[in-house]
Design a protein around this motif. Structure first.
Motif, short mmCIF file in Angstrom:
data_model
loop_
_atom_site.label_atom_id
_atom_site.label_comp_id
_atom_site.label_asym_id
_atom_site.label_seq_id
_atom_site.Cartn_x
_atom_site.Cartn_y
_atom_site.Cartn_z
N ALA A 7 -5.68 -3.65 2.79
CA ALA A 7 -6.88 -4.09 2.08
C ALA A 7 -6.75 -3.81 0.59
CB ALA A 7 -8.11 -3.40 2.66
N CYS A 10 -4.47 -6.27 -0.97
CA CYS A 10 -5.15 -7.56 -1.16
C CYS A 10 -6.03 -7.54 -2.40
CB CYS A 10 -5.99 -7.90 0.07
SG CYS A 10 -5.04 -8.42 1.51
N VAL A 29 -8.84 -16.28 -0.57
CA VAL A 29 -8.15 -15.81 0.63
C VAL A 29 -7.91 -14.31 0.54
CG1 VAL A 29 -6.03 -15.97 1.99
CG2 VAL A 29 -7.07 -18.04 1.06
N LEU A 33 -9.82 -11.57 2.90
CA LEU A 33 -8.91 -10.79 3.74
C LEU A 33 -9.01 -9.31 3.42
CD1 LEU A 33 -6.71 -10.88 5.89
CD2 LEU A 33 -5.02 -11.19 4.07
N LEU A 37 -10.16 -6.57 6.20
CA LEU A 37 -9.25 -5.46 6.52
C LEU A 37 -9.88 -4.12 6.16
CD1 LEU A 37 -5.82 -6.91 5.34
CD2 LEU A 37 -6.45 -6.32 7.69
N ILE A 140 -14.04 -18.49 3.51
CA ILE A 140 -13.23 -18.25 2.30
C ILE A 140 -13.65 -19.20 1.19
CG2 ILE A 140 -10.89 -18.45 1.35
CD1 ILE A 140 -9.87 -17.56 4.15
#
Length: 332
Positions: A7, A10, A29, A33, A37, A140
Motif C-alpha cells: 500500500a 502504491c 489505479v 489499490l 491494500l 477507479i
C-alpha cells in the motif's frame, strides 16, 4: 504487514506519477489499490487483537450490500428522471440500465448455478466476474475523475478552449452555459495579457448554426474583448475540439499552455485525450445539473472502456479461462 508495504509503495508511486502528469488513469489505479491494500493490511494486523472486529467487519459487509441495493434503486429512479427530462435516447437510459443490472445480475448468477449445466455454470462465472470487474474499474474511474476535477490547475493559460455542446433553438442551454461561465471565470481572473478564448464546436444535424458561433456570441455579450475570442466551427467530437482549437491558438500567435473548460463529468476523459494528443493542456470542470450526473459519468465510463478495449480484454482473460475450465470440467 506485506499488504501495508505494498500500500505504501502504491501511494509513493501515485504521488510520483501525479506530480509528473495528473492526466493519467494509472494514478487512479494506484490510489484505489493503495487504499484497498491499506485497509486490508490494517484489518489483518488488528484481527487477533480486537475481539469485536469480526462483528464490525460483518456489519460493514452487510452495510455495503445494502448500499449496493440502494444504489440500484437510486440509479433506476435517476434513469426515470432522465427519460422524463431528456428523452429516450440510449445515452439517457444508462443509469436505468445500470440500476436494473444491479438487481438482475446476482439473480441471473444464482439461477444459472442452480441449473448446473455445462453452459450455465461457465456463463454464471462470466457474469459474476464480469460485473465485479466492471465495478472495480468504475470505482477507479469515478474516484480519480472526482479527484482530478476538484484539483486546481497550476498553469497561466495562453488559451482557454470551451468544449461545445448542443445548441437549443440556436441558443446556449444551461449545460453549455456552465462551461462558458467557467471559462469566463478563468478569463477574468487571469493577468494581462488575457488568454485567448476558443469556443469550439461544429454544427450538428439538429442545430441551426455551429456551436462555436453561438458560444462566441455568448462570450462577447458577457463583455469579452472581440480580439480575445476566436470561435472554432468544425469539430464534431472532443478530439477534433482539441486539435482544431490548438491549430487556432497557433495561428493566433498565442503560444503557451492551454486550459480546457467542460462539465465536471467530462473532465477526466478530456484530460486523458489531451495527453494522448500530446497537448500542453489541463482541464477544468463546471457544475452539472444533479439529475444529469449519473448517466453522464456512466457515458464517460463506457467511452473510456471503448478507448482501452484491448487492455481490458487482456485483463479479463483469466476470468474467461476460468469459465472455459468449468466448461471442459462439465464435459468430462
Amino acid at each position: 504487514m506485506w499488504m501495508l508495504i505494498l500500500a505504501l509503495l502504491c501511494f509513493v508511486l501515485y504521488a510520483w506519477f501525479h506530480s509528473r502528469d495528473r492526466r493519467m488513469l494509472r494514478n487512479g489505479v494506484l490510489l484505489v489499490l493503495g487504499v484497498l491494500l491499506g485497509l486490508a493490511g490494517v484489518l489483518n494486523l488488528l484481527w487477533d487483537h480486537v475481539p469485536a472486529l469480526d462483528w464490525i467487519v460483518a456489519k460493514l459487509i452487510l452495510g455495503s450490500l445494502l448500499g449496493v441495493l440502494l444504489l440500484g434503486l437510486a440509479l433506476i429512479a435517476n434513469g426515470v428522471t432522465m427519460v422524463r427530462r431528456e428523452g429516450r435516447r440510449l445515452a439517457n437510459l444508462l443509469s436505468l440500465l445500470a440500476g436494473i443490472a444491479v438487481f438482475a445480475s446476482p439473480l441471473a448468477v444464482i439461477n444459472l448455478l442452480n441449473a448446473n449445466t455445462v453452459i450455465t455454470v461457465p456463463l454464471a462465472v462470466l457474469i459474476f466476474f464480469g460485473f465485479g470487474y466492471l465495478g472495480i474499474v468504475f470505482l477507479i474511474f469515478l474516484s480519480y475523475a472526482v479527484i482530478y476535477s476538484r484539483g486546481t490547475h497550476k498553469v497561466a493559460p495562453a488559451a482557454v478552449v470551451i468544449l461545445g455542446a448542443q445548441l437549443i433553438g440556436g441558443k446556449v442551454p444551461p449545460l453549455l452555459r456552465a462551461r462558458l461561465d467557467r471559462a469566463l471565470e478563468v478569463y477574468r481572473d487571469a493577468d494581462d495579457p488575457k488568454p485567448l478564448l476558443i469556443p469550439s464546436g461544429g454544427q450538428g444535424v439538429d442545430e441551426s448554426r455551429p456551436e462555436g458561433e453561438g458560444m462566441a456570441e455568448y462570450l462577447l455579450a458577457a463583455g469579452v474583448a472581440s480580439g480575445d475570442v476566436r470561435p472554432e466551427n468544425r469539430a464534431v467530437n472532443t478530439e477534433q475540439n482539441l486539435l482544431y482549437s490548438a491549430q487556432i491558438q497557433r495561428e493566433a500567435g498565442r503560444p503557451g499552455p492551454m486550459l480546457v473548460a467542460t462539465n465536471n463529468y467530462h473532465v477526466l476523459r478530456s484530460a486523458l485525450l489531451a495527453r494522448k494528443l500530446r497537448l500542453d493542456a489541463e482541464v477544468v470542470g463546471a457544475r452539472t445539473a444533479w439529475y444529469f450526473v449519473p448517466s453522464a459519468f456512466l457515458r464517460e465510463f463506457v467511452a473510456i472502456l471503448k478507448n482501452h478495449i484491448l487492455l481490458h480484454a487482456v485483463l479479463f482473460t483469466p476470468f474467461v479461462l476460468l469459465a472455459a475450465y468449468y466448461f471442459f470440467l462439465y464435459l468430462d
